[in-house]
Design a protein around this motif. Structure first.
Motif, PDB file in Angstrom:
ATOM      1  N   ASP A  99      43.683   9.434  46.998  1.00 48.99           N
ATOM      2  CA  ASP A  99      44.540  10.705  47.324  1.00 48.99           C
ATOM      3  C   ASP A  99      43.824  11.617  48.259  1.00 48.99           C
ATOM      4  N   ASN A 100      42.740  11.456  48.470  1.00 46.81           N
ATOM      5  CA  ASN A 100      41.908  12.688  49.486  1.00 46.81           C
ATOM      6  C   ASN A 100      41.570  11.772  50.909  1.00 46.81           C
ATOM      7  N   VAL A 101      41.696  10.576  50.726  1.00 48.21           N
ATOM      8  CA  VAL A 101      41.492   9.868  51.804  1.00 48.21           C
ATOM      9  C   VAL A 101      42.591   9.786  53.083  1.00 48.21           C
ATOM     10  N   PRO A 102      42.529  10.251  54.120  1.00 45.52           N
ATOM     11  CA  PRO A 102      43.554  10.287  55.295  1.00 45.52           C
ATOM     12  C   PRO A 102      43.739   9.019  55.942  1.00 45.52           C
ATOM     13  N   GLU A 103      44.801   8.702  56.576  1.00 45.25           N
ATOM     14  CA  GLU A 103      45.370   7.210  56.859  1.00 45.25           C
ATOM     15  C   GLU A 103      44.451   7.075  57.991  1.00 45.25           C
ATOM     16  N   ASP A 104      43.944   7.915  58.907  1.00 35.60           N
ATOM     17  CA  ASP A 104      42.949   7.433  60.199  1.00 35.60           C
ATOM     18  C   ASP A 104      41.487   7.681  59.558  1.00 35.60           C
ATOM     19  N   TRP A 105      41.422   7.748  58.314  1.00 43.05           N
ATOM     20  CA  TRP A 105      39.805   7.736  57.910  1.00 43.05           C
ATOM     21  C   TRP A 105      39.016   6.620  58.919  1.00 43.05           C
ATOM     22  N   PRO A 106      37.968   6.869  59.496  1.00 47.91           N
ATOM     23  CA  PRO A 106      37.068   5.905  60.088  1.00 47.91           C
ATOM     24  C   PRO A 106      36.423   4.966  59.390  1.00 47.91           C
ATOM     25  N   LEU A 107      36.310   5.324  57.946  1.00 50.24           N
ATOM     26  CA  LEU A 107      35.607   4.228  57.292  1.00 50.24           C
ATOM     27  C   LEU A 107      36.610   3.245  56.690  1.00 50.24           C
ATOM     28  N   ALA A 108      37.996   3.756  56.892  1.00 48.69           N
ATOM     29  CA  ALA A 108      38.799   2.698  56.147  1.00 48.69           C
ATOM     30  C   ALA A 108      38.708   1.333  56.070  1.00 48.69           C
ATOM     31  N   PRO A 109      38.336   0.793  57.522  1.00 49.20           N
ATOM     32  CA  PRO A 109      38.053  -0.824  57.370  1.00 49.20           C
ATOM     33  C   PRO A 109      36.744  -1.236  56.790  1.00 49.20           C
ATOM     34  N   LEU A 110      35.870  -0.432  56.241  1.00 46.35           N
ATOM     35  CA  LEU A 110      34.618  -0.658  55.518  1.00 46.35           C
ATOM     36  C   LEU A 110      35.146  -0.703  54.016  1.00 46.35           C
ATOM     37  N   ILE A 111      36.088   0.449  53.742  1.00 47.15           N
ATOM     38  CA  ILE A 111      36.389   0.524  52.333  1.00 47.15           C
ATOM     39  C   ILE A 111      37.975   0.210  52.134  1.00 47.15           C
ATOM     40  N   GLY A 112      38.323  -1.256  52.245  1.00 47.71           N
ATOM     41  CA  GLY A 112      39.556  -1.655  52.281  1.00 47.71           C
ATOM     42  C   GLY A 112      40.591  -1.464  51.132  1.00 47.71           C
ATOM     43  N   ARG A 113      41.619  -0.837  51.244  1.00 45.42           N
ATOM     44  CA  ARG A 113      42.512  -0.773  50.031  1.00 45.42           C
ATOM     45  C   ARG A 113      43.631  -1.843  50.154  1.00 45.42           C
ATOM     46  N   GLY A 114      43.530  -2.467  49.136  1.00 48.76           N
ATOM     47  CA  GLY A 114      44.586  -4.117  49.120  1.00 48.76           C
ATOM     48  C   GLY A 114      44.107  -4.821  50.232  1.00 48.76           C
ATOM     49  N   GLN A 115      42.859  -5.002  50.602  1.00 52.06           N
ATOM     50  CA  GLN A 115      42.248  -6.025  51.260  1.00 52.06           C
ATOM     51  C   GLN A 115      42.104  -7.300  50.812  1.00 52.06           C
ATOM     52  N   PRO A 116      42.768  -8.249  51.363  1.00 49.59           N
ATOM     53  CA  PRO A 116      42.801  -9.623  50.415  1.00 49.59           C
ATOM     54  C   PRO A 116      41.561 -10.475  50.672  1.00 49.59           C
ATOM     55  N   SER A 117      40.340 -10.040  50.826  1.00 50.49           N
ATOM     56  CA  SER A 117      39.335 -10.844  51.385  1.00 50.49           C
ATOM     57  C   SER A 117      38.209 -10.764  50.117  1.00 50.49           C
ATOM     58  N   ILE A 118      37.326 -11.987  50.278  1.00 51.08           N
ATOM     59  CA  ILE A 118      36.608 -12.240  49.124  1.00 51.08           C
ATOM     60  C   ILE A 118      35.695 -11.147  48.632  1.00 51.08           C
ATOM     61  N   LEU A 119      35.355 -10.147  49.698  1.00 52.52           N
ATOM     62  CA  LEU A 119      34.716  -8.673  49.022  1.00 52.52           C
ATOM     63  C   LEU A 119      35.259  -8.018  47.846  1.00 52.52           C
ATOM     64  N   TYR A 120      36.640  -8.277  47.815  1.00 54.77           N
ATOM     65  CA  TYR A 120      37.495  -7.308  46.802  1.00 54.77           C
ATOM     66  C   TYR A 120      38.075  -8.066  45.719  1.00 54.77           C
ATOM     67  N   THR A 121      37.969  -9.494  45.987  1.00 53.58           N
ATOM     68  CA  THR A 121      38.503 -10.324  44.760  1.00 53.58           C
ATOM     69  C   THR A 121      37.327 -10.234  43.368  1.00 53.58           C
ATOM     70  N   THR A 122      38.100 -10.293  42.406  1.00 54.56           N
ATOM     71  CA  THR A 122      37.126 -10.302  41.096  1.00 54.56           C
ATOM     72  C   THR A 122      37.354 -11.240  40.264  1.00 54.56           C
ATOM     73  N   GLY A 123      36.642 -11.357  39.081  1.00 60.12           N
ATOM     74  CA  GLY A 123      36.634 -12.365  38.200  1.00 60.12           C
ATOM     75  C   GLY A 123      36.556 -13.616  38.391  1.00 60.12           C
ATOM     76  N   GLU A 124      37.341 -14.478  37.857  1.00 63.78           N
ATOM     77  CA  GLU A 124      37.026 -15.982  38.021  1.00 63.78           C
ATOM     78  C   GLU A 124      37.733 -16.349  39.439  1.00 63.78           C
ATOM     79  N   ARG A 125      38.936 -15.586  39.975  1.00 65.98           N
ATOM     80  CA  ARG A 125      39.231 -16.041  41.349  1.00 65.98           C
ATOM     81  C   ARG A 125      38.163 -15.731  42.320  1.00 65.98           C
TER      82      ARG A 125
END
Length: 434
Positions: A99-125
């Motif tokens: 809620d405190n992160v602006p849309e144009d936050w420069p670090l957004a590409p490093l901390i992706g929200r809803g980014q469907p990459s292997i980095l943010y997949t969890t568990g058995e998947r």
């Protein structure tokens, strides 16, 4: 030694949101440290020692805009975080600061929200996905990879060997890895320079990160579109499309982008940092005068002492817990202090002593989300080939400026040289322009 100023905030930073680590009380060890500023560029080792002295093994830090997080400085603590993917999750949706992160936050590409990459997949998947990516990389023929790397190394050296001097970073180390990776991933050769620039901008998380993310997305999308029919030689992109393990094409696209960014930027800095060590440290003088026998040792030492991956976006606490005498709340972000952990005095009591091939560093990560072994081998082959061919072709190469004048890119995330000017005896190109 300049004392740390942990209470300062970066220029333009907003006040930390209520309830952040800096304002919850930290045992009297001081306020949060901005994860920015020139000291990450000029004297990171000293800065990490001061942070450990003032804050312990887990330090409160502020990201751009005053967004709070924890930086894990201790080797044992980082081992604990990376070894427990349930308590310390890769699910970025858990973050209590969205809620405190602006849309144009420069670090957004490093901390992706809803980014469907292997980095943010969890568990058995995630385990299924890691297997899919590893299988595609393991199919890369090491002899073909070495052949491509040697060809390109000779081509790049031919471009400056008659000049008697060159900046090894801009003319060799930086354009090298991504052009080799382009071959084995399936990208057209002429996309190499653009991919390199975008990968660096994205990894550094600066103001150009958003545009870089868009460029990589478009280039990778075009690559997958060209590979859909299965035509052409086998490559990593084609193998991923043939064996998706149930993952969508969009997910494959994001995985390829991750492979490009990590595979190029960190390998390029590994080459540059290793050459700097060999040119400036008496422990490795024989590497240059005696040929290749010490290259591997120098490369290994860099992963301990001068790792390209300094800090990294790590995990989110899935529940309240404690770590390094800190109270960690559910949803808190923990960053990996890779360089600090590699030089933790509790683990490396004699930091000036050679590690003797010990590879227990965190430079490739640890645990379930560790860089795939096949990717590590590919990176090592590319970096080692670049260094060995340069030494073979320019045996009297020497640093052309004082060692203390070398500067680093201004980033707390990746550590690489802005330039590495060298001199050598002019020689003829091995191949004609044709």
């Amino acid at each position: 030694m300049t004392p740390a100023e942990p209470t300062a905030q970066p220029s333009g930073a907003t006040a930390p949101p209520p309830g952040c680590p800096a304002h919850r009380g930290d045992g009297g060890r001081g306020s949060a440290v901005p994860l920015s500023g020139p000291r990450f560029q000029t004297e990171p080792a000293t800065l990490y020692r001061e942070m450990r002295r003032d804050h312990g093994s887990v330090a409160p830090v502020l990201l751009d805009g005053g967004i709070p997080a924890w930086l894990v400085l201790g080797y044992r603590e980082l081992h604990q975080v990376t070894g427990d993917p349930v308590l310390f999750s890769r699910d970025s949706e858990l973050w209590n600061q969205w809620d405190n992160v602006p849309e144009d936050w420069p670090l957004a590409p490093l901390i992706g929200r809803g980014q469907p990459s292997i980095l943010y997949t969890t568990g058995e998947r995630h385990r299924e996905r890691a297997t899919m990516v590893s299988d595609a990389l393991e199919a890369v023929d090491p002899f073909v990879l070495r052949y491509f790397a040697e060809q390109l190394a000779d081509e790049l050296i031919d471009g400056f060997c008659a000049e008697g001097g060159a900046d090894i970073i801009s003319r060799y180390a930086m354009p090298f890895p991504v052009r080799v990776l382009a071959k084995i991933y399936g990208f057209p050769d002429d996309q190499g320079p653009g991919l390199a620039a975008a990968a660096i901008d994205l990894a550094e998380g600066g103001e150009r990160a958003q545009a870089a993310q868009g460029y990589l997305f478009e280039a990778t999308m075009s690559l997958l579109a060209a590979k859909k029919d299965g035509a052409g030689p086998p490559d990593v992109a084609s193998r991923l499309l043939r064996n998706t393990a149930g993952f969508t094409e969009e997910e494959v696209l994001h995985d390829l982008i991750v492979l490009v960014i990590a595979g190029h930027t960190l390998t390029a800095d590994w080459i540059g940092n290793s050459l700097r060590l060999m040119l400036t440290d008496d422990r490795f003088a024989a590497s240059l005068s005696g040929g290749r026998h010490s290259v591997a040792e120098a490369m290994n030492e860099v992963l301990w002492e001068d790792t390209p991956a300094q800090n990294a976006v790590g995990r989110w606490a899935s529940r309240d817990t404690s770590l390094g005498a800190r109270h960690i709340k559910a949803g808190d972000l923990l960053l990996f202090g890779i360089a600090a952990a590699n030089n933790d005095p509790q683990v490396r009591t004699h930091s000036s002593a050679l590690t003797g091939g010990n590879n227990a560093y965190f430079s490739f990560g640890h645990g379930e989300y560790r860089c795939p072994f096949a990717a590590q081998e590919i990176a090592e082959t590319i970096a080692r080939t670049a260094i060995e061919v340069l030494i073979d072709r320019l045996p009297d190469v020497d640093l052309a400026v004082p060692a203390d004048s070398l500067t680093r890119r201004p980033s707390p995330w990746a550590r690489g040289l802005t330039s590495l000017p060298v001199s050598f005896s002019p020689s003829h190109a091995m191949h004609s322009a044709g």
